[in-house]
Design a protein around this motif. Structure first.
Motif, PDB file in Angstrom:
ATOM      1  N   PHE A 241       0.855  -1.186   0.000  1.00  0.00           N
ATOM      2  CA  PHE A 241       0.000   0.000   0.000  1.00  0.00           C
ATOM      3  C   PHE A 241       0.889   1.233   0.000  1.00  0.00           C
ATOM      4  CE2 PHE A 241       0.867  -0.567   4.493  1.00  0.00           C
ATOM      5  CZ  PHE A 241       0.913   0.718   5.009  1.00  0.00           C
ATOM      6  N   ILE A 242       0.289   2.375  -0.328  1.00  0.00           N
ATOM      7  CA  ILE A 242       1.026   3.634  -0.322  1.00  0.00           C
ATOM      8  C   ILE A 242       0.439   4.570   0.724  1.00  0.00           C
ATOM      9  CG2 ILE A 242       1.810   3.573  -2.710  1.00  0.00           C
ATOM     10  CD1 ILE A 242      -0.569   5.434  -3.405  1.00  0.00           C
ATOM     11  N   SER A 243       1.267   5.458   1.203  1.00  0.00           N
ATOM     12  CA  SER A 243       0.834   6.550   2.068  1.00  0.00           C
ATOM     13  C   SER A 243       1.439   7.835   1.528  1.00  0.00           C
ATOM     14  CB  SER A 243       1.274   6.317   3.519  1.00  0.00           C
ATOM     15  OG  SER A 243       2.688   6.201   3.604  1.00  0.00           O
ATOM     16  N   ALA A 244       0.654   8.894   1.516  1.00  0.00           N
ATOM     17  CA  ALA A 244       1.104  10.153   0.914  1.00  0.00           C
ATOM     18  C   ALA A 244       0.924  11.301   1.886  1.00  0.00           C
ATOM     19  CB  ALA A 244       0.328  10.434  -0.379  1.00  0.00           C
ATOM     20  N   ASP A 245       1.912  12.185   1.913  1.00  0.00           N
ATOM     21  CA  ASP A 245       1.769  13.448   2.629  1.00  0.00           C
ATOM     22  C   ASP A 245       1.939  14.582   1.615  1.00  0.00           C
ATOM     23  OD1 ASP A 245       4.497  13.797   2.166  1.00  0.00           O
ATOM     24  OD2 ASP A 245       5.099  13.205   4.174  1.00  0.00           O
ATOM     25  N   ASP A 246       2.196  15.779   2.076  1.00  0.00           N
ATOM     26  CA  ASP A 246       2.258  16.934   1.186  1.00  0.00           C
ATOM     27  C   ASP A 246       3.366  16.839   0.151  1.00  0.00           C
ATOM     28  OD1 ASP A 246       0.133  17.998   2.499  1.00  0.00           O
ATOM     29  OD2 ASP A 246       1.300  19.361   3.751  1.00  0.00           O
ATOM     30  N   LEU A 247       4.469  16.177   0.487  1.00  0.00           N
ATOM     31  CA  LEU A 247       5.630  16.199  -0.402  1.00  0.00           C
ATOM     32  C   LEU A 247       6.133  14.818  -0.813  1.00  0.00           C
ATOM     33  CD1 LEU A 247       7.740  19.041   1.272  1.00  0.00           C
ATOM     34  CD2 LEU A 247       6.154  19.208  -0.645  1.00  0.00           C
ATOM     35  N   ARG A 248       5.674  13.755  -0.173  1.00  0.00           N
ATOM     36  CA  ARG A 248       6.228  12.442  -0.467  1.00  0.00           C
ATOM     37  C   ARG A 248       5.139  11.371  -0.516  1.00  0.00           C
ATOM     38  NH1 ARG A 248      10.209  14.590   3.135  1.00  0.00           N
ATOM     39  NH2 ARG A 248      12.247  14.806   2.143  1.00  0.00           N
ATOM     40  N   ILE A 249       5.424  10.336  -1.294  1.00  0.00           N
ATOM     41  CA  ILE A 249       4.592   9.132  -1.328  1.00  0.00           C
ATOM     42  C   ILE A 249       5.492   7.944  -1.007  1.00  0.00           C
ATOM     43  CG2 ILE A 249       3.117   7.637  -2.720  1.00  0.00           C
ATOM     44  CD1 ILE A 249       2.354  10.014  -4.406  1.00  0.00           C
ATOM     45  N   ASN A 250       5.108   7.162  -0.013  1.00  0.00           N
ATOM     46  CA  ASN A 250       5.893   6.006   0.412  1.00  0.00           C
ATOM     47  C   ASN A 250       5.164   4.716   0.071  1.00  0.00           C
ATOM     48  OD1 ASN A 250       7.894   7.647   1.507  1.00  0.00           O
ATOM     49  ND2 ASN A 250       6.913   7.690   3.533  1.00  0.00           N
ATOM     50  N   LEU A 251       5.921   3.715  -0.304  1.00  0.00           N
ATOM     51  CA  LEU A 251       5.389   2.386  -0.610  1.00  0.00           C
ATOM     52  C   LEU A 251       5.747   1.444   0.531  1.00  0.00           C
ATOM     53  CD1 LEU A 251       4.077   0.446  -2.731  1.00  0.00           C
ATOM     54  CD2 LEU A 251       6.400   0.029  -3.575  1.00  0.00           C
ATOM     55  N   TRP A 252       4.716   0.744   1.054  1.00  0.00           N
ATOM     56  CA  TRP A 252       4.881  -0.157   2.192  1.00  0.00           C
ATOM     57  C   TRP A 252       4.524  -1.573   1.797  1.00  0.00           C
ATOM     58  CZ3 TRP A 252       6.291   1.888   7.056  1.00  0.00           C
ATOM     59  CH2 TRP A 252       6.168   3.278   7.206  1.00  0.00           C
ATOM     60  N   ASN A 258       8.816  -1.655   9.666  1.00  0.00           N
ATOM     61  CA  ASN A 258       9.963  -0.836  10.079  1.00  0.00           C
ATOM     62  C   ASN A 258      10.695  -0.197   8.912  1.00  0.00           C
ATOM     63  OD1 ASN A 258      11.053  -3.135   9.007  1.00  0.00           O
ATOM     64  ND2 ASN A 258      12.345  -3.642  10.782  1.00  0.00           N
ATOM     65  N   GLN A 259      10.205  -0.371   7.681  1.00  0.00           N
ATOM     66  CA  GLN A 259      10.836   0.297   6.557  1.00  0.00           C
ATOM     67  C   GLN A 259       9.822   0.487   5.431  1.00  0.00           C
ATOM     68  OE1 GLN A 259      14.034  -2.114   5.075  1.00  0.00           O
ATOM     69  NE2 GLN A 259      12.721  -3.820   4.469  1.00  0.00           N
ATOM     70  N   SER A 260      10.031   1.539   4.675  1.00  0.00           N
ATOM     71  CA  SER A 260       9.201   1.831   3.505  1.00  0.00           C
ATOM     72  C   SER A 260      10.108   2.370   2.404  1.00  0.00           C
ATOM     73  CB  SER A 260       8.106   2.847   3.834  1.00  0.00           C
ATOM     74  OG  SER A 260       8.677   4.092   4.208  1.00  0.00           O
ATOM     75  N   PHE A 261       9.568   2.427   1.194  1.00  0.00           N
ATOM     76  CA  PHE A 261      10.353   2.909   0.053  1.00  0.00           C
ATOM     77  C   PHE A 261       9.712   4.177  -0.474  1.00  0.00           C
ATOM     78  CE2 PHE A 261      11.828   3.043  -4.339  1.00  0.00           C
ATOM     79  CZ  PHE A 261      13.181   2.796  -4.162  1.00  0.00           C
ATOM     80  N   ASN A 262      10.493   5.231  -0.526  1.00  0.00           N
ATOM     81  CA  ASN A 262       9.998   6.512  -1.017  1.00  0.00           C
ATOM     82  C   ASN A 262      10.004   6.495  -2.546  1.00  0.00           C
ATOM     83  OD1 ASN A 262      11.229   9.739  -1.598  1.00  0.00           O
ATOM     84  ND2 ASN A 262       9.175   9.339  -0.848  1.00  0.00           N
ATOM     85  N   ILE A 263       8.802   6.556  -3.152  1.00  0.00           N
ATOM     86  CA  ILE A 263       8.717   6.467  -4.610  1.00  0.00           C
ATOM     87  C   ILE A 263       8.485   7.822  -5.264  1.00  0.00           C
ATOM     88  CG2 ILE A 263       7.969   4.064  -4.629  1.00  0.00           C
ATOM     89  CD1 ILE A 263       5.114   5.006  -4.942  1.00  0.00           C
ATOM     90  N   VAL A 264       7.940   8.782  -4.530  1.00  0.00           N
ATOM     91  CA  VAL A 264       7.718  10.133  -5.065  1.00  0.00           C
ATOM     92  C   VAL A 264       8.186  11.136  -4.030  1.00  0.00           C
ATOM     93  CG1 VAL A 264       6.027  11.820  -5.853  1.00  0.00           C
ATOM     94  CG2 VAL A 264       5.758   9.417  -6.485  1.00  0.00           C
ATOM     95  N   ASP A 265       8.974  12.095  -4.465  1.00  0.00           N
ATOM     96  CA  ASP A 265       9.461  13.161  -3.582  1.00  0.00           C
ATOM     97  C   ASP A 265       9.478  14.460  -4.390  1.00  0.00           C
ATOM     98  OD1 ASP A 265      10.642  14.844  -1.801  1.00  0.00           O
ATOM     99  OD2 ASP A 265      12.344  13.535  -1.336  1.00  0.00           O
ATOM    100  N   LEU A 310      12.375   5.286  -8.726  1.00  0.00           N
ATOM    101  CA  LEU A 310      11.982   6.606  -8.242  1.00  0.00           C
ATOM    102  C   LEU A 310      11.042   7.224  -9.268  1.00  0.00           C
ATOM    103  CD1 LEU A 310      15.429   7.910  -6.937  1.00  0.00           C
ATOM    104  CD2 LEU A 310      13.551   6.932  -5.616  1.00  0.00           C
ATOM    105  N   CYS A 311       9.803   7.460  -8.861  1.00  0.00           N
ATOM    106  CA  CYS A 311       8.758   7.879  -9.799  1.00  0.00           C
ATOM    107  C   CYS A 311       8.565   9.385  -9.807  1.00  0.00           C
ATOM    108  CB  CYS A 311       7.448   7.171  -9.451  1.00  0.00           C
ATOM    109  SG  CYS A 311       7.581   5.383  -9.368  1.00  0.00           S
ATOM    110  N   ASP A 312       9.657  10.124  -9.806  1.00  0.00           N
ATOM    111  CA  ASP A 312       9.542  11.579  -9.845  1.00  0.00           C
ATOM    112  C   ASP A 312       9.034  12.063 -11.198  1.00  0.00           C
ATOM    113  OD1 ASP A 312      10.450  11.732  -7.271  1.00  0.00           O
ATOM    114  OD2 ASP A 312      12.546  11.971  -7.843  1.00  0.00           O
TER     115      ASP A 312
END
Length: 531
Positions: A241-252, A258-265, A310-312
């Protein structure tokens, strides 16, 4: 109109919306607490369960009751021949405290317990699984029935102490206790029989076994977001699943907390160069490698995770150009997208900004295939809305399971339903209350084209009149806003989280009886006009 019925030529007829249930009704004069206001609402993929989250960090689950049969669940072939004539009836199932208020000492920041998003996961072995999130932390919950066994047939009276146990009464002083060789203690009013116990009986388990619903937090996904989480979305692979805030999207991964992958920054090197933020994100319902996220500039980016880790960079950009000479101080504010939803087939994306609903075809990025006016009548009041911060309200949107209709909320506890199929001119405005008053929206002067025939042409539906008053002729109440709603995945039923400062409630009142619970939402369902 029954589920799966073939739509008539020229598009489906407008639905006759009727009130079905309400949960959390307040008595006259009872004050509504801030913690009881609903902040998230979501059906599971079957539509048999409804979850709501509130500002107090609680999650309340409701279960569909009218589809149950005394002989058990019907098999799939029986369901195909079974016509549902009853109105939907949901009943309270359970509730649990999902989040507690926290304090970030490093940043001197209070973290509210308010539930921002709820997403259902795949069920397994009769257990329900869901994700819930506040501003900083996501939790993975398992809700399952547990059997509780009772023990009986004890040796002595349970009100008195046993030789090898502890005494029952906590009020007995130390001086009144007598100690025996095996380390136990007895009360001063207890004495062994002169001839001793004739026999000792082992405790046994009673034949009656109680079944209780237990909610257990299996995973906690924390410390991955510097800004407030605005979205979580499950992947169709059932594992991530993903979680998103104002500046980043993380993949879990659901099993790794205890770890996630930042796919959008999108955070710039210099924060002064920041021009837009992420407002919503969602996975494609069928393709596990695709997701979309919206921004405060009114654009939607489609991402293919196969292109790069990295999906920038996006694979497609959906944005509507502002007509020259129409820009104003409020242009960018009202263009900010507050919510996006994929259609069930994954072909279309529905977006909600402050003024409109837009329907996008993922194969056509030149512009939306349909635009539905929601708050056009509020355009002259933008200055007032800016002063009282109402212009920053984040309204959610949803689509019907068949993709023929879209819905969103508004002020004065109103919600609007628009038809988006071939030849449809449906535009309905109703108040989320026990006695909804239907208000017809202004219809377009020309017939609507099919979505399939729109090659780059933008279709606009003029919905809602410009009077700026509600169904009773009163001025719109900006303190009563319907921000959260969800459409049943297979039926034309809407669950709306309605609230106001004077009398907000989340009750489900069925057609036959009323059950009062803590949450607040209203469930509406379509009914044939000839019923």
């Amino acid at each position: 109109m029954s589920n799966g019925a073939v739509a008539p030529i020229g598009g489906p007829q407008p639905l006759d919306w009727k009130f079905s249930q309400v949960f959390g009704e307040r008595t006259a004069g009872e004050e509504v607490q801030e913690v009881d206001i609903i902040s998230a609402i979501e059906f599971d993929r079957t539509g048999d369960h409804l979850a709501t989250g509130d500002r107090g960090g609680r999650v309340v689950l409701f279960e569909r009751a009218d589809t149950r049969d005394n002989a058990g669940q019907r098999i799939d072939l029986e369901k195909m021949d079974y016509t549902m004539n009853r109105h939907p009836e949901f009943r309270y199932k359970t509730e649990f405290q999902s989040h507690e208020p926290e304090f970030d000492y490093l940043k001197s920041l209070e973290i509210e317990e308010k539930i921002n998003k709820i997403r259902w996961c795949q069920s397994a072995n009769g257990a329900l699984f869901l994700l819930s999130s506040n501003d900083k932390t996501i939790k993975f919950w398992k809700v399952q029935e547990k059997q509780v066994k009772k023990v009986c047939d004890m040796n002595v009276d349970s009100t008195k102490a046993m030789g090898n146990g502890s005494i029952v009464g906590s009020s007995i002083s130390t001086s009144s206790k007598q100690y025996i060789e095996n380390g136990g203690c007895i009360s001063s009013d207890f004495s062994f029989p002169t001839a001793g116990f004739p026999s000792l009986r082992l405790p046994v388990v009673t034949s009656s076994i109680e079944t209780n619903l237990m909610a257990r937090c299996r995973r906690t996904y924390a410390h991955a977001h510097d800004y407030h989480i605005n979205s979580i979305s499950n992947n169709s692979d059932g594992e991530t699943f993903i979680s998103a805030d104002d500046l980043r999207i993380n993949l879990w991964n659901l099993e790794i907390s205890n770890q996630s992958f930042n796919i959008v920054d999108v955070k710039p090197a210099n924060m002064e160069d920041l021009t837009e933020v992420i407002t919503s994100a969602e996975f494609h319902p069928k393709h596990c490698n695709m997701l979309a996220y919206s921004s405060s500039k009114g654009s939607i980016r489609l991402i293919d995770m196969r292109q790069s880790a990295l999906c920038d960079s996006h694979s497609k950009l959906f944005a509507e150009q502002v007509a020259p000479g129409t820009r104003s101080f409020f242009t960018e504010i009202i263009a900010s997208i507050s919510d996006i939803k994929f259609a069930k087939d994954g072909r279309h994306i529905l977006s909600r900004d402050y003024m409109t609903l837009k329907l996008w075809d993922i194969n056509m990025d030149s512009g939306p295939v349909a635009t539905f006016q929601v708050h056009e009548h509020l355009r002259p009041k933008l200055c007032d809305l800016y002063e009282n911060d109402s212009i920053f309200d984040k309204f959610e949107c949803c689509l019907s399971g068949d993709g023929l209709r879209v819905a969103t909320g508004s002020y004065s506890n109103l919600f609007r339903v628009f038809g988006c199929s071939d030849g449809s001119i449906e535009a309905t405005t109703l108040e989320a209350c026990k006695n909804p008053t239907r208000r017809q929206c202004q219809m377009p002067s020309r017939s609507l084209r099919s979505l399939g025939s729109l090659s780059g042409v933008v279709r606009r539906v003029k919905g809602a009149d410009n009077s700026g008053v509600d169904a009773n002729g009163n001025t719109f109440d900006f303190t009563t806003k319907l921000l959260h709603l969800a459409w049943h995945p297979t039926e034309n039923s809407l669950a709306c989280a309605a609230s106001n400062k004077e009398a907000a409630s989340i009750v489900m009142q069925s057609w036959d009886r009323c059950s009062v619970m803590n949450p607040r939402s209203v469930l509406f369902r379509w009914k044939k006009s000839n019923d």
